[in-house]
Design a protein around this motif. Structure first.
Motif, PDB file in Angstrom:
ATOM      1  N   ARG A   1      12.609   3.907  -0.561  1.00  0.00           N
ATOM      2  CA  ARG A   1      12.284   4.635   0.665  1.00  0.00           C
ATOM      3  C   ARG A   1      11.125   3.972   1.400  1.00  0.00           C
ATOM      4  O   ARG A   1      11.210   3.667   2.594  1.00  0.00           O
ATOM      5  N   GLY A   2      10.031   3.749   0.681  1.00  0.00           N
ATOM      6  CA  GLY A   2       8.874   3.085   1.282  1.00  0.00           C
ATOM      7  C   GLY A   2       9.213   1.667   1.714  1.00  0.00           C
ATOM      8  O   GLY A   2       8.726   1.200   2.751  1.00  0.00           O
TER       9      GLY A   2
ATOM     10  N   ASP B   1       9.106   2.592  -3.978  1.00  0.00           N
ATOM     11  CA  ASP B   1      10.554   2.687  -4.155  1.00  0.00           C
ATOM     12  C   ASP B   1      11.279   2.230  -2.892  1.00  0.00           C
ATOM     13  O   ASP B   1      10.656   1.732  -1.951  1.00  0.00           O
TER      14      ASP B   1
ATOM     15  N   GLY C   1       0.820  -1.209   0.000  1.00  0.00           N
ATOM     16  CA  GLY C   1       0.000   0.000   0.000  1.00  0.00           C
ATOM     17  C   GLY C   1       0.851   1.255   0.000  1.00  0.00           C
ATOM     18  O   GLY C   1       1.345   1.664   1.046  1.00  0.00           O
TER      19      GLY C   1
ATOM     20  N   ALA D   1      12.247   0.476   2.655  1.00  0.00           N
ATOM     21  CA  ALA D   1      13.068   0.530   3.869  1.00  0.00           C
ATOM     22  C   ALA D   1      12.212   0.934   5.069  1.00  0.00           C
ATOM     23  O   ALA D   1      12.340   0.378   6.166  1.00  0.00           O
ATOM     24  N   ALA D   2      11.317   1.893   4.858  1.00  0.00           N
ATOM     25  CA  ALA D   2      10.435   2.338   5.944  1.00  0.00           C
ATOM     26  C   ALA D   2       9.582   1.170   6.437  1.00  0.00           C
ATOM     27  O   ALA D   2       9.383   0.990   7.638  1.00  0.00           O
ATOM     28  N   SER D   3       9.090   0.354   5.513  1.00  0.00           N
ATOM     29  CA  SER D   3       8.257  -0.794   5.885  1.00  0.00           C
ATOM     30  C   SER D   3       9.030  -1.764   6.775  1.00  0.00           C
ATOM     31  O   SER D   3       8.478  -2.311   7.735  1.00  0.00           O
ATOM     32  N   LEU D   4      10.289  -1.974   6.453  1.00  0.00           N
ATOM     33  CA  LEU D   4      11.106  -2.863   7.285  1.00  0.00           C
ATOM     34  C   LEU D   4      11.274  -2.266   8.677  1.00  0.00           C
ATOM     35  O   LEU D   4      11.217  -2.978   9.682  1.00  0.00           O
ATOM     36  N   CYS D   5      11.486  -0.956   8.756  1.00  0.00           N
ATOM     37  CA  CYS D   5      11.599  -0.292  10.058  1.00  0.00           C
ATOM     38  C   CYS D   5      10.323  -0.494  10.873  1.00  0.00           C
ATOM     39  O   CYS D   5      10.367  -0.639  12.093  1.00  0.00           O
TER      40      CYS D   5
ATOM     41  N   MET E   1      17.042   0.868  -1.095  1.00  0.00           N
ATOM     42  CA  MET E   1      16.836   0.379   0.276  1.00  0.00           C
ATOM     43  C   MET E   1      18.174   0.209   0.986  1.00  0.00           C
ATOM     44  O   MET E   1      18.366   0.655   2.107  1.00  0.00           O
TER      45      MET E   1
ATOM     46  N   ILE F   1       3.775   1.762  -1.408  1.00  0.00           N
ATOM     47  CA  ILE F   1       5.229   1.566  -1.510  1.00  0.00           C
ATOM     48  C   ILE F   1       5.614   1.549  -2.984  1.00  0.00           C
ATOM     49  O   ILE F   1       5.092   0.729  -3.742  1.00  0.00           O
TER      50      ILE F   1
END
Lengths: 354, 354
Positions: B205-206, B203, B199, B208-212, B339, B201
């Motif tokens: 950035r999204g 690239d 939802g 890597a953010a999801s993994l965080c 990422m 994501i």
């Protein structure tokens, strides 16, 4: 990225990188909370008062608290920020207080129209030229208009739709999309303004994610409602800890503003609140007058908050992730620690298999 | 965290860590796209067809394409997944195709009621016991109900409100809040099911953010609409690249379903689309019959898509971040690369100043 994060935090010499900010929640963010956040290596903001004048005793208290904080005492400006809701704060009073107390930052928000950002910024720069000017937005359009103004803010706060309290009513997006969009727009325009992410961030996970999305600093509001220093009623604070599943149990609605007799917010804004009986009754068709009577009775009887309560319980969509009341210092330290360990941990699987 | 990410990707031996997934977009995710994603080190899903039967030629093509892909040829199961919309797919047909082609994963979505997840899962496990079962949710409540079922899925896909196409109509939350909430719920229940974020994501950035936020893998849909291999009309694809500012220019509405003659979606769902003339006219009060006539004319004349177009242009809120059409391989490689460099870069400011 690295350099940008460092650059923002370096403006606040007492602060730990990356900059972690306590948002200026109206009335709820008092001087004790703001100074505790700064003393822990963050940057605390005092929220707008019920009237702009109310800020004076808050700033006086903050000054006193700073005098007793080893890490803050030597700061050249007052090492806390101050927030203003432009549509109902008084610029003259604000400018006088800024001149007198020289807070390191002001956070401007919710103007009647965007031109107010210019008027306020000009007057504030004149009152205290070291004070950095932060402007909060919730849409890409607001950023475009800001960039057309003659003076740019020092920091842009990008508030995602998950935020508690007042945010964009209808055209707001989650931080997930909005933060990188704003960062790209600034990059395309060749404009170097730091971006602070806000809205739904309550711990090191959201903070680290915000940095991945391109933010240079991270602001938390609702998480600090569950701090020992928040200026908040016990029933309200209990709800922040109790409530979960923000998708089901929070919503944006003007109802609670109206029940409390608050009118006049610019039409682009509506607050996110924890749902309680007033909302359920409204959905069931109860007329406003009856809702108002029941609201006032409940508040009078000390039953304002809670699932059976009836008054405003503004909070972020991330309430499900807040499970305890902690000293603000602990919240800042834990968030920094979790951020650090997450990012350290995440390097591994990426490095290993490519 | 580390271990969890590695564990998920290790089920798909050709894939690079962390697992990057091409979502099963109905009709739009064909076999060429799915295989290209897997061949690049991701995991591609073929989307549901207009009818379940339509999947057969797609699976046949995928099988053929896999035979020609060095990195995929030796996989014991078909190294692409398949998606089903339970409310309008036929279980009998689906089970036969799964038995015959043995895709490595199935992605189940949008049942008429949650019990359908159980019926489908049981039948699929019987048809192909190596096939991993992914179930997509958009709320915490759905996860709670899944955990009460007798069999758990192998993967839970958590779709945030930024997603394009059909997502939760009203109770959905941004990935920013929903992903950690689901991860915590699973942890509290002592259940070890990998979580894939979806939802908005588009690239690294999204991703890597999801993994965080706690995801173990990351799915992208709309980004792959702007790939050379997408099964998409040129006018539609051009819109994905052209459109920006998803807060202003996308919305959730059932209008475009109805204009295309699609009825019957479970009431909990509504699709996110790029806004065009049909939406504007509806807001201006034009009756549905007129909208439908104008829609059909525009489509017939090849003017269905674009700001002046009138037909469905389903897309994520993150459209503003998609600026080019690339081969799927490039999208996978770039996302992995971004990422990795983001997470490497971000360790620094955290490590240095604490």
């Amino acid at each position: 990225m690295n350099a940008r994060i460092t650059k923002l935090v370096s403006r606040f010499p007492w602060a730990t990188s990356p900059l972690l900010i306590g948002a200026p929640m109206r009335v709820l963010s008092g001087p004790h909370l703001a100074v505790a956040i700064s003393a822990a290596g963050g940057l605390g903001f005092i929220g707008p008062g019920a009237k702009t004048d109310d800020l004076k005793p808050d700033l006086e208290t903050a000054k006193e608290l700073v005098r007793n904080a080893d890490s803050l005492r030597s700061a050249s400006l007052l090492p806390v920020g101050v927030g203003f809701q432009l549509w109902n704060d008084t610029l003259e009073t604000a400018a006088e207080l800024i001149k007198q107390y020289r807070p390191c930052a002001v956070w401007l928000y919710a103007p009647k129209d965007d031109a107010e950002f210019e008027t306020w910024s000009a007057k504030i720069r004149k009152a205290s030229d070291g004070t950095s000017i932060w402007i909060q937005v919730g849409t890409l359009g607001e950023v475009k208009r800001l960039l057309d103004q003659s003076q740019h803010p020092d920091v842009i706060v990008v508030q995602g739709a998950e935020a508690g309290g007042h945010g964009r009513a209808e055209d707001g997006l989650g931080a997930f999309t909005l933060v990188p969009e704003v960062v790209e727009l600034l990059h395309e325009r060749g404009v170097d303004i730091p971006v602070v992410a806000a809205g739904g961030i309550v711990d090191g996970r959201g903070a680290a994610a915000s940095l991945c999305l391109g933010a240079d600093g991270v602001a938390m509001g609702t998480r600090f409602l569950a701090s020992s220093e928040a200026r908040i009623g016990k029933g309200y604070q209990d709800e922040i800890v109790r409530a979960s599943d923000g998708g089901l149990n929070t919503t944006r609605t003007l109802l609670y503003n109206h029940l409390r007799g608050t009118f006049g917010w610019p039409k682009e804004y509506a607050p996110r609140t924890i749902i309680n009986q007033s909302h359920h009754d409204q959905k069931a068709g109860t007329p406003f007058e009856t809702l108002k009577e029941r609201h006032d009775e409940a508040v009078k009887a000390g039953r304002g908050w809670g699932p059976d309560g009836r008054t405003a319980t503004y909070a972020s969509a991330s309430i499900g992730l807040i499970k305890d009341v902690l000293p603000a210092k602990e919240i800042v330290k834990q968030t920094h620690k979790q951020m650090r360990s997450l990012l350290a941990d995440l390097r591994q699987p990426l490095a290993s298999k490519l």
